[in-house]
Scaffold this active site. Structure first.
Site, PDB file in Angstrom:
ATOM      1  N   ARG A 119     -56.038  13.219 120.046  1.00 59.93           N
ATOM      2  CA  ARG A 119     -57.538  13.324 120.219  1.00 59.93           C
ATOM      3  C   ARG A 119     -57.808  14.217 119.240  1.00 59.93           C
ATOM      4  NH1 ARG A 119     -59.174  11.939 125.623  1.00 59.93           N
ATOM      5  NH2 ARG A 119     -58.380   9.977 125.843  1.00 59.93           N
ATOM      6  N   ARG A 165     -48.004   8.214 129.478  1.00 63.02           N
ATOM      7  CA  ARG A 165     -48.819   7.816 130.785  1.00 63.02           C
ATOM      8  C   ARG A 165     -48.674   6.195 130.449  1.00 63.02           C
ATOM      9  NH1 ARG A 165     -53.357  12.578 130.560  1.00 63.02           N
ATOM     10  NH2 ARG A 165     -52.229  14.187 130.584  1.00 63.02           N
ATOM     11  N   SER A 211     -58.896  20.047 129.310  1.00 61.56           N
ATOM     12  CA  SER A 211     -59.678  20.185 130.641  1.00 61.56           C
ATOM     13  C   SER A 211     -58.780  21.704 131.127  1.00 61.56           C
ATOM     14  CB  SER A 211     -59.337  19.143 131.597  1.00 61.56           C
ATOM     15  OG  SER A 211     -58.084  18.809 131.959  1.00 61.56           O
ATOM     16  N   ARG A 244     -56.392   6.352 123.355  1.00 66.01           N
ATOM     17  CA  ARG A 244     -55.685   6.112 124.491  1.00 66.01           C
ATOM     18  C   ARG A 244     -54.380   5.414 124.284  1.00 66.01           C
ATOM     19  NH1 ARG A 244     -57.932   7.219 129.272  1.00 66.01           N
ATOM     20  NH2 ARG A 244     -60.015   6.816 128.485  1.00 66.01           N
ATOM     21  N   GLU A 246     -63.110  13.303 125.258  1.00 63.94           N
ATOM     22  CA  GLU A 246     -62.385  14.447 126.020  1.00 63.94           C
ATOM     23  C   GLU A 246     -61.119  14.901 125.168  1.00 63.94           C
ATOM     24  OE1 GLU A 246     -60.112  15.906 129.878  1.00 63.94           O
ATOM     25  OE2 GLU A 246     -60.814  14.055 129.988  1.00 63.94           O
TER      26      GLU A 246
END
Length: 507
Positions: A470, A329, A419, A344, A416
């Site tokens: 994470r 990303r 999801s 990140r 987070e």
């Protein structure tokens, strides 16, 4: 932002690390694998030279679309008000009025094309009979020149109009579940809270300090080799990554999911069909120069394309996959203390769940996916909350999305970690994935050729089982000890050679 929304911190999932060969293989469930559901070979990708990556500019508005979605324009027109409200609730810039104007214009033009074709065919039929030379010449002038040229012009205009309609309509987002909170991210509601934050009798360290003291990361060397937001994992951190991946795979496979590894380079059209925008400003997708290919940001993309342009047998559904991949990303616009360290990054390892199912079953499987996520994080002893995400945070494909945010003591916030989204038929209408219902399911009485039930679009769902960096943050920060060591959660120990604690290296 809507007034009266609960003020909740919801930090979005971004990225994580590189995987080398695992030192310990995961334990194989019994039976080892579900019956293979693959109904056809996976299409091969072209072999363009991969010299460098770049973020491409937005696609021209007048450009011809690379692909066409099966969009139900009549339904959109008949439900114009509901679609307009949905676009507003999602804070989307889709131009519904323009889409409906183009649709009406195309409908009118299509009728004109059919009328002229009819006239041309009538002239052609007349010319098959015996005619006076003068009459034949008149018909040649009328049908061969005027009608033929006029029809060609109309057909060309129809093609351009259809392309423009597709271009605009592809920006209309999926409809939204009626229970989804309306508004921005901080309007998301808590569905479930699990556990409690650990209590420490000493000064808590964040994962960066723990990683430095325990010799687990090297961000400086990675910055020299690759750039910012890259890293090396070292020593027990490598074993921890492998353990997380292998344990997660084994846990999800026990629930009937077929394991996959996926291509990590895909065609840009597949990225678009899954609802991502490789050419948009501030895109998260790396595009490959002089190629129609991209690096994947999630395994959702190649798994979604696995059955592209297929009609699946009803007996195969649901198809449940659990896929391992590296993800890439750009993290465009990401900056600040909240993005430091592993939180990140540009490259990471992830285990992703994906389901193809019948439309009437997708809500049931959405609940199943979030239950699997919650079971995994509970087994690791994490304190977390599950959020029903608000309308503006769903993205174009999702009908409904649940996020899980875990407590990260060193960062002093929830972040987070996963999801789970129900995309209904948004992706399958773009990817061309349908199934043919069995006779027992057909109640409308409609049959297609060969006396078979007409095919219907499947529903697709995706959910993160484990995004490694994470998870490493959570485990290091929640299981740190006063002497600077870190306890390994019991479920992961068999996958780390029975290692139970990470301690400082002797000098």
């Amino acid at each position: 932002m809507m007034m009266g929304c609960p003020n909740q911190t919801a930090l979005k999932l971004a990225s994580t690390p590189i995987l080398s060969s695992p030192p310990f293989l995961f334990k194989i469930p019994n039976p080892p694998f579900p019956k293979s559901p693959l109904s056809r070979p996976i299409k091969a990708l072209s072999s363009s030279a991969l010299l460098q990556t770049s973020t491409k500019p937005p696609q021209d508005q007048g450009a011809k679309p690379q692909w066409k979605a099966t969009i139900d324009f009549k339904w959109i027109k008949d439900n114009k008000e509901a679609v307009a409200v949905n676009i507003r609730n999602r804070n989307c810039d889709a131009d519904l009025d323009l889409v409906l104007h183009l649709y009406d214009k195309m409908f009118t033009l299509q009728k004109e094309v059919e009328r002229v074709r009819g006239e041309r065919n009538a002239v052609a039929n007349k010319m098959k009979g015996k005619l006076e030379p003068s009459e034949r010449q008149r018909l040649i002038e009328e049908g061969g020149k005027n009608l033929k040229d006029g029809l060609a012009s109309l057909e060309e205009e129809l093609v351009k109009l259809n392309d423009r309609l597709q271009q605009e309509a592809q920006g209309i987002p999926n409809m939204t579940h009626p229970d989804v909170p309306i508004g921005g991210e901080d309007c998301s509601t808590i569905r479930k809270m699990v556990g409690s934050a650990p209590k420490f009798s000493f000064l808590v360290k964040d994962h960066l300090q723990l990683g430095k003291e325990l010799d687990l990361f090297d961000f400086d060397a990675a910055a020299e080799v690759s750039g910012s937001k890259f890293y090396y994992l070292k020593n027990e951190a490598v074993l921890l990554e492998m353990a997380l991946l292998n344990w997660t795979l084994s846990e999800v496979m026990k629930r009937g999911f077929t394991p996959l590894t996926t291509p990590e380079i895909v065609r840009s059209s597949v990225v678009e069909k899954c609802g991502f925008q490789p050419r948009a400003n501030n895109t998260q997708i790396y595009s490959i120069d002089d190629s129609d290919q991209c690096l994947i940001g999630t395994a959702e993309i190649p798994v979604g394309g696995l059955h592209m342009d297929s009609i699946l047998s009803d007996s195969l559904l649901p198809l449940k996959y659990v896929a391992f991949s590296h993800c890439f990303r750009t993290e465009a616009g990401a900056a600040g203390a909240a993005t430091r360290g592993l939180y990140r990054v540009h490259q990471f390892s992830k285990v992703e769940m994906f389901i193809f199912c019948r439309p009437e079953e997708s809500e049931q499987y959405h609940q199943e996916l979030i239950k699997i996520e919650e079971d995994i994080f509970s087994s690791l002893g994490l304190h977390f909350k599950t959020l029903d995400m608000a309308s503006e945070d769903l993205g174009a494909p999702a009908y409904r999305k649940f996020d899980v945010e875990a407590w990260m003591p060193g960062l002093e916030r929830f972040g987070e970690i996963s999801s789970a989204s129900n995309c209904t038929d948004y992706q399958s209408r773009r990817l061309g994935i349908r199934y043919r219902p069995s006779e027992a399911q057909v109640t409308s009485g409609k049959k297609s050729k060969g006396n078979l039930a007409p095919p219907q679009f499947v529903h697709t769902l995706n959910a993160t089982a484990c995004a490694v960096p994470r998870m490493i943050i959570c485990l290091l920060e929640n299981y740190q000890q006063e002497d600077g060591s870190v306890i390994i959660p019991e479920p992961l120990r068999p996958f780390m050679g029975d290692l139970s604690v990470i301690t400082r290296k002797s000098s």
